[in-house]
Design a protein around this motif. Structure first.
Motif, short mmCIF file in Angstrom:
data_model
loop_
_atom_site.label_atom_id
_atom_site.label_comp_id
_atom_site.label_asym_id
_atom_site.label_seq_id
_atom_site.Cartn_x
_atom_site.Cartn_y
_atom_site.Cartn_z
N ASP A 56 -1.02 12.68 1.43
CA ASP A 56 -1.03 12.52 -0.02
C ASP A 56 -2.04 11.46 -0.45
OD1 ASP A 56 -0.24 13.14 -2.61
OD2 ASP A 56 1.38 11.65 -2.63
N GLY A 57 -3.18 11.45 0.26
CA GLY A 57 -4.28 10.55 -0.11
C GLY A 57 -4.11 9.11 0.31
N GLN A 58 -3.07 8.81 1.13
CA GLN A 58 -2.84 7.43 1.56
C GLN A 58 -2.86 7.34 3.07
OE1 GLN A 58 -2.55 4.86 -0.70
NE2 GLN A 58 -3.01 6.47 -2.20
N LEU A 59 -3.42 6.25 3.59
CA LEU A 59 -3.42 6.00 5.03
C LEU A 59 -2.03 5.53 5.44
CD1 LEU A 59 -5.08 5.79 7.68
CD2 LEU A 59 -5.58 3.42 7.05
N PHE A 207 -19.87 3.09 3.64
CA PHE A 207 -19.05 2.18 4.42
C PHE A 207 -18.39 1.11 3.55
CE2 PHE A 207 -22.41 2.95 7.98
CZ PHE A 207 -22.00 4.26 8.09
N ALA A 208 -19.18 0.41 2.75
CA ALA A 208 -18.63 -0.68 1.93
C ALA A 208 -17.66 -0.18 0.87
CB ALA A 208 -19.76 -1.50 1.31
N PRO A 209 -18.00 0.85 0.07
CA PRO A 209 -17.05 1.32 -0.95
C PRO A 209 -15.73 1.81 -0.38
CG PRO A 209 -19.25 2.19 -1.38
CD PRO A 209 -19.30 1.54 -0.03
N ALA A 210 -15.75 2.37 0.84
CA ALA A 210 -14.52 2.88 1.45
C ALA A 210 -13.76 1.81 2.23
CB ALA A 210 -14.85 4.05 2.38
N GLY A 211 -14.33 0.62 2.34
CA GLY A 211 -13.67 -0.44 3.10
C GLY A 211 -13.77 -0.27 4.60
N MET A 212 -14.83 0.41 5.06
CA MET A 212 -15.01 0.71 6.47
C MET A 212 -15.73 -0.46 7.16
SD MET A 212 -16.13 4.69 5.83
CE MET A 212 -16.23 5.19 7.56
N THR A 213 -14.98 -1.53 7.43
CA THR A 213 -15.59 -2.77 7.90
C THR A 213 -16.05 -2.72 9.36
OG1 THR A 213 -13.38 -3.61 8.42
CG2 THR A 213 -14.28 -4.16 6.26
N SER A 214 -15.55 -1.77 10.13
CA SER A 214 -15.93 -1.68 11.55
C SER A 214 -17.04 -0.66 11.80
CB SER A 214 -14.71 -1.28 12.40
OG SER A 214 -13.70 -2.25 12.31
N THR A 215 -17.45 0.06 10.78
CA THR A 215 -18.37 1.18 10.94
C THR A 215 -19.82 0.74 10.80
OG1 THR A 215 -16.68 2.65 10.06
CG2 THR A 215 -18.93 3.50 10.13
N ARG A 216 -20.67 1.27 11.66
CA ARG A 216 -22.09 0.93 11.62
C ARG A 216 -22.86 1.97 12.43
NH1 ARG A 216 -24.00 -4.16 14.57
NH2 ARG A 216 -25.85 -2.84 14.71
N GLY A 272 -9.60 10.15 -3.14
CA GLY A 272 -9.39 9.42 -4.38
C GLY A 272 -10.54 9.51 -5.36
N GLY A 273 -11.59 10.24 -4.99
CA GLY A 273 -12.74 10.38 -5.88
C GLY A 273 -13.60 9.14 -5.96
N ASN A 274 -13.51 8.27 -4.95
CA ASN A 274 -14.27 7.02 -4.97
C ASN A 274 -15.64 7.13 -4.31
OD1 ASN A 274 -12.14 5.60 -6.25
ND2 ASN A 274 -11.09 5.39 -4.28
N LEU A 275 -15.91 8.26 -3.68
CA LEU A 275 -17.23 8.47 -3.07
C LEU A 275 -18.00 9.55 -3.80
CD1 LEU A 275 -16.31 8.21 0.73
CD2 LEU A 275 -17.26 6.45 -0.76
N VAL A 276 -17.36 10.68 -4.05
CA VAL A 276 -17.94 11.76 -4.86
C VAL A 276 -16.84 12.29 -5.77
CG1 VAL A 276 -19.72 12.42 -3.18
CG2 VAL A 276 -17.45 13.48 -3.07
N ALA A 332 -8.65 18.14 8.23
CA ALA A 332 -8.14 17.89 6.88
C ALA A 332 -7.55 19.15 6.26
CB ALA A 332 -9.24 17.33 5.98
N ILE A 333 -6.50 18.94 5.46
CA ILE A 333 -5.93 19.98 4.60
C ILE A 333 -6.08 19.46 3.17
CG2 ILE A 333 -3.85 21.28 3.98
CD1 ILE A 333 -2.94 21.11 6.85
N PRO A 334 -7.17 19.83 2.50
CA PRO A 334 -7.49 19.22 1.20
C PRO A 334 -6.40 19.36 0.14
CG PRO A 334 -9.36 20.42 2.07
CD PRO A 334 -8.22 20.75 2.95
N GLU A 335 -5.74 20.52 0.10
CA GLU A 335 -4.74 20.73 -0.94
C GLU A 335 -3.58 19.74 -0.86
OE1 GLU A 335 -7.29 24.17 -1.05
OE2 GLU A 335 -6.37 23.08 0.61
N LYS A 336 -3.33 19.19 0.32
CA LYS A 336 -2.26 18.22 0.51
C LYS A 336 -2.82 16.79 0.63
CE LYS A 336 1.18 21.14 0.70
NZ LYS A 336 2.29 21.12 -0.30
N LYS A 337 -4.12 16.66 0.47
CA LYS A 337 -4.77 15.37 0.68
C LYS A 337 -4.31 14.76 2.01
CE LYS A 337 -5.75 14.29 -4.14
NZ LYS A 337 -5.67 13.29 -5.23
N PHE A 338 -4.34 15.62 3.01
CA PHE A 338 -3.87 15.27 4.35
C PHE A 338 -5.05 15.26 5.32
CE2 PHE A 338 -2.44 16.50 8.60
CZ PHE A 338 -1.36 15.66 8.81
#
Length: 369
Positions: A56-59, A207-216, A272-276, A332-338
């Motif tokens: 449901d869109g949450q980690l 990376f920064a907008p999504a909070g991906m601090t370990s990614t590079r 959440g629509g925060n990237l596109v 991913a199952i987009p309809e369930k935000k899973f």
């Protein structure tokens, strides 16, 4: 074949390393995921596995299992950094679509508009062609090309020194043909359209907008905290270090390093629509069509057919990656935000199919409660 490990490592393989004292999932669900992870590692002889779950869109879950560095007995965690190989394409494609939304990139423009380093061919190639693997640009000629040990200092150098002078395999837009080299051209296009290096653009816009601090971006010379070492199994079933590999020849297609937690956060940001926008996301996971109107198994950076299609009547999308010493899947199952992300530092050609099956089992567990 049996994996030969010491008793202390075997214990580490089977005991999960918790991300915190309190898990987001109820204990019953948490325990079932732990059991599935242990079974998967035993089946594929993997030193470690890292799993995250978005619902449901949450980690709601992120955990590492086993050992990220066998020689030093380092436990894997949710923040262990793995080479994610071709899963990088989904992140690159999302970044490209941000440029499209900002009207700085035209999908139907020739690639040379923003990437003059790529020479013109016998047919024109559009940005959309490279994004959807319909460009006619070849993939690797042989294993020697996929096992690169040369270090490239830029995307343009990797592009011009490898495949750019080769003729196209077919007229662009006439069929789907997977190619990591095509995504090098896409990265070159993104640099021209954004006015930034691919590395900088990805950091600032994904990376920064999504909070991906370990990614590079992968770098064989850099000190990368929590980096996993890659392993394979020899002909006698014995664990060994994977062969040396420098991925600087293909950063946009295979060169991102990330953790399962970060990739879970990527999906949270995407849902959440925060990237596109949701409209762009839906376009990305819609099958691309050839010029004659036939749908392919790929959208804009996402597989939308093939081993994945529907589960319980719901659309599945995703991407896998495998490179010497590592394997990954984002399901991913987009309809369930899973979504389920599975990362490993074990080399196994069966991993992608196995991880999709694992992700479906996790979906059943989560939705049953």
């Amino acid at each position: 074949m049996k994996l030969r490990v010491s008793s202390c490592l075997l214990v580490a393989f089977l005991v999960p390393f918790p991300i915190s004292a309190q898990q987001a999932l109820p204990p019953a669900i948490d325990g079932q995921v732990d059991r599935l992870a242990a079974e998967e590692m035993a089946s594929l002889h993997e030193p470690s596995l890292a799993i995250s779950i978005v619902n449901d869109g949450q980690l709601i879950f992120a955990k590492g299992y086993g050992v990220s560095d066998v020689e030093n007995n380092v436990p894997a965690t949710a923040d262990t950094v793995y080479r994610i190989a071709s899963l990088s394409k989904s992140l690159t494609a999302t970044a490209a679509m941000r440029l499209v939304e900002a009207r700085r990139l035209d999908l139907d423009a020739p690639v040379q508009k923003d990437c003059p380093a790529f020479p013109t061919k016998q047919w024109p190639i559009t940005v959309r062609d490279v994004l959807t693997h319909q460009s006619g640009i070849r993939h690797y000629k042989n294993n020697d090309e996929s096992i690169n040990t040369r270090h490239y200092t830029s995307i343009n150098e990797a592009l011009t020194q490898n495949f750019s002078k080769d003729p196209l395999l077919f007229e662009p837009g006439t069929k789907f043909s997977y190619t990591s080299y095509g995504y090098i051209v896409l990265g070159c296009v993104m640099e021209g359209a954004s006015g930034m290096s691919y590395t900088t653009y990805m950091q600032q816009n994904i990376f920064a907008p999504a909070g991906m601090t370990s990614t590079r971006l992968d770098d064989v010379f850099a000190i990368i905290p929590h980096r996993a070492r890659g392993y394979s199994i020899d002909k006698d079933g014995k664990l060994q270090n994977a062969i040396l590999l420098d991925i600087s020849n293909k950063p946009p297609g295979s060169g991102i390093n990330s953790s399962t937690r970060d990739l879970g956060l990527f999906m949270v940001a995407l849902y959440g629509g925060n990237l596109v926008t949701s409209a762009t996301w839906n376009q990305m996971i819609t099958p691309a069509k050839t010029h004659d109107g036939k749908p392919t198994i790929y959208g804009d950076g996402w597989f939308v057919g093939g081993p994945i299609s529907t589960y319980h009547g719901l659309r599945e999308v995703g991407h896998g990656g495998d490179v010497q010493g590592f394997a990954s899947v984002l399901y991913a199952i987009p309809e369930k935000k899973f979504a389920v992300i599975v990362l490993s530092n074990g080399e196994n050609e069966k991993a992608s199919i196995e991880y999709i099956a694992l992700a479906r089992k996790i979906y059943d567990i989560v939705t049953a409660h």
